[in-house]
Design a protein around this motif. Structure first.
Motif, PDB file in Angstrom:
ATOM      1  N   ALA A   1      -7.410   7.571   4.234  1.00  0.00           N
ATOM      2  CA  ALA A   1      -6.319   8.232   3.531  1.00  0.00           C
ATOM      3  C   ALA A   1      -7.122   8.756   2.460  1.00  0.00           C
ATOM      4  O   ALA A   1      -6.469   9.810   1.814  1.00  0.00           O
ATOM      5  CB  ALA A   1      -5.196   7.314   3.270  1.00  0.00           C
ATOM      6  N   ARG A   2      -7.867   8.238   1.705  1.00  0.00           N
ATOM      7  CA  ARG A   2      -8.523   8.516   0.358  1.00  0.00           C
ATOM      8  C   ARG A   2      -9.421   9.837   0.577  1.00  0.00           C
ATOM      9  O   ARG A   2      -9.414  10.584  -0.781  1.00  0.00           O
ATOM     10  CB  ARG A   2      -9.236   7.563  -0.336  1.00  0.00           C
ATOM     11  N   PHE A   3      -9.599  10.067   1.697  1.00  0.00           N
ATOM     12  CA  PHE A   3     -10.674  11.401   1.993  1.00  0.00           C
ATOM     13  C   PHE A   3      -9.680  12.518   2.454  1.00  0.00           C
ATOM     14  O   PHE A   3     -10.316  13.501   3.015  1.00  0.00           O
ATOM     15  CB  PHE A   3     -11.867  10.959   2.885  1.00  0.00           C
TER      16      PHE A   3
ATOM     17  N   ASP B   1       1.384   9.049   8.397  1.00  0.00           N
ATOM     18  CA  ASP B   1       0.879   9.716   7.175  1.00  0.00           C
ATOM     19  C   ASP B   1       0.828  11.167   7.619  1.00  0.00           C
ATOM     20  O   ASP B   1       0.247  11.769   8.212  1.00  0.00           O
ATOM     21  CB  ASP B   1      -0.608   9.277   6.844  1.00  0.00           C
TER      22      ASP B   1
ATOM     23  N   LYS C   1      -0.484   4.879  -0.687  1.00  0.00           N
ATOM     24  CA  LYS C   1      -1.498   4.866  -1.911  1.00  0.00           C
ATOM     25  C   LYS C   1      -2.870   5.509  -1.517  1.00  0.00           C
ATOM     26  O   LYS C   1      -3.316   5.121  -0.539  1.00  0.00           O
ATOM     27  CB  LYS C   1      -1.763   3.475  -2.373  1.00  0.00           C
ATOM     28  N   THR C   2      -3.320   6.349  -2.497  1.00  0.00           N
ATOM     29  CA  THR C   2      -4.520   6.789  -1.954  1.00  0.00           C
ATOM     30  C   THR C   2      -5.517   6.514  -3.188  1.00  0.00           C
ATOM     31  O   THR C   2      -5.201   6.146  -4.207  1.00  0.00           O
ATOM     32  CB  THR C   2      -4.513   8.294  -1.829  1.00  0.00           C
TER      33      THR C   2
ATOM     34  N   ILE D   1      -6.187   3.056   4.177  1.00  0.00           N
ATOM     35  CA  ILE D   1      -6.358   3.568   2.917  1.00  0.00           C
ATOM     36  C   ILE D   1      -7.667   4.054   2.513  1.00  0.00           C
ATOM     37  O   ILE D   1      -8.131   5.038   2.124  1.00  0.00           O
ATOM     38  CB  ILE D   1      -5.553   2.534   1.955  1.00  0.00           C
ATOM     39  N   GLN D   2      -8.578   3.000   2.632  1.00  0.00           N
ATOM     40  CA  GLN D   2      -9.919   3.260   1.947  1.00  0.00           C
ATOM     41  C   GLN D   2     -11.001   4.040   2.842  1.00  0.00           C
ATOM     42  O   GLN D   2     -11.817   4.754   2.303  1.00  0.00           O
ATOM     43  CB  GLN D   2     -10.471   1.736   1.767  1.00  0.00           C
TER      44      GLN D   2
ATOM     45  N   PHE E   1       0.857  -1.271   0.037  1.00  0.00           N
ATOM     46  CA  PHE E   1      -0.154   0.046  -0.003  1.00  0.00           C
ATOM     47  C   PHE E   1       0.853   1.262  -0.091  1.00  0.00           C
ATOM     48  O   PHE E   1       0.298   2.395   0.358  1.00  0.00           O
ATOM     49  CB  PHE E   1      -0.994   0.156   1.180  1.00  0.00           C
TER      50      PHE E   1
ATOM     51  N   ASP F   1       3.181  14.864  -0.257  1.00  0.00           N
ATOM     52  CA  ASP F   1       2.188  14.085  -0.492  1.00  0.00           C
ATOM     53  C   ASP F   1       2.009  12.633   0.090  1.00  0.00           C
ATOM     54  O   ASP F   1       2.727  11.859  -0.559  1.00  0.00           O
ATOM     55  CB  ASP F   1       1.923  14.080  -1.963  1.00  0.00           C
ATOM     56  N   ALA F   2       1.376  12.566   0.983  1.00  0.00           N
ATOM     57  CA  ALA F   2       1.086  11.084   1.385  1.00  0.00           C
ATOM     58  C   ALA F   2       2.160  10.508   1.802  1.00  0.00           C
ATOM     59  O   ALA F   2       2.398   9.147   1.535  1.00  0.00           O
ATOM     60  CB  ALA F   2       0.273  10.414   0.577  1.00  0.00           C
TER      61      ALA F   2
END
Length: 276
Positions: A253-255, A166, A275-276, A249-250, A81, A265-266
């Motif tokens: 992180a993605r939000f 993160d 990974k996002t 991540i789901q 990830f 960045d991340a």
């Protein structure tokens, strides 16, 4: 340039080896003190805090050089990830496991007299000093129950590690992150220690298990019932780590909003991108 890269990788592996070795010397040393020395020198809280402090100090040793994974489940999660190179994964795992093996040998030698006095036959009565068992060898926990426990515990661990490292999240300052990760281990030990001894780290369990087997613990690879339990704390933590990372991540992180600086960045403090 190639030579510099080779020395860089060598330094990373040396850092993972030493950090994991120190982790085991502190963690297994605390267990040995309680198991062989009795309640007069410690209790379960001593063990939980010692593992947490061991993780904290191990990360301070290796964070600048290798990222201080000190756990194959963490390494695999960052490779899956994040952008940690898969080609390094086997080397990190070997370094971590060998570090755990050497750290356990130090504990085995240092506590040889007390372990022999407490358990002359070197049986499962003191095997828990080095490796884990269902129900810590005494409670009525099945192998499947222990397997499930290791998935849950490692998922919690890796999810929270991802949250802490993160930089887009409300992460602690880099020099405080090791302490926070150590507190995670203390919390897991206090909340999820009964079912399977919270190995949550394949190297932490297999390295000391092998060391104890080679130094007199003939049943090191089995649980008290004789079942070959050694594979559970290897496989289940890797699965749990992947689950914990995927959840972070789901669901988080993605939000997260983009960072104020593109170069962050991340990214984790060690420079790995999530990974996002």
């Amino acid at each position: 340039m190639q030579k510099l890269k080779e020395f860089g990788l060598l330094g990373e592996l040396a850092a993972e080896f030493l950090a994991t070795s120190v982790l085991i010397m502190i963690g297994c040393g605390a267990v040995a003190q309680v198991v062989a020395g009795g309640d007069s020198v410690g209790n379960y809280n001593t063990i939980a805090w010692s593992w947490g402090l061991g993780v904290t100090l191990a990360i301070y040793i290796a964070s600048r050089t290798s990222g201080a994974h000190i756990n194959p489940a963490v390494t695999v999660a960052f490779a899956t990830f994040g952008d940690f190179p898969w080609r390094k994964v086997p080397l990190y795992v070997v370094a971590q496991t060998f570090g755990a093996f050497v750290g356990a040998l130090v504990v085995r030698v240092g506590y040889a007299d007390l372990l022999a006095a407490a358990d002359p036959g070197h049986t499962s009565a003191t095997q828990g000093v080095f490796s884990t068992m269902p129900g810590n060898g005494t409670l009525p926990v099945s192998v499947m129950g222990a397997f499930t426990d290791q998935i849950i515990g490692t998922a919690i661990l890796v999810l929270l590690i991802f949250a802490i490292v993160d930089r887009r999240n409300t992460s602690p300052a880099a020099n405080l992150a090791p302490f926070m990760i150590g507190l995670i281990v203390v919390a897991i030990g206090m909340a999820w220690g009964a079912n399977a001894g919270y190995a949550i780290n394949p190297a932490r369990d297999f390295g000391p298990r092998l060391a104890s087997y080679l130094t007199g613990y003939a049943t090191a690879f089995t649980d008290p019932s004789g079942y070959p339990y050694f594979w559970v704390p290897i496989v289940a933590p890797v699965i749990g780590g992947l689950i914990g990372a995927a959840i972070y991540i789901q669901l988080i992180a993605r939000f997260l909003p983009p960072p104020p600086h593109p170069d962050l960045d991340a990214m984790t403090p060690h420079g790995e991108q999530l990974k996002t």
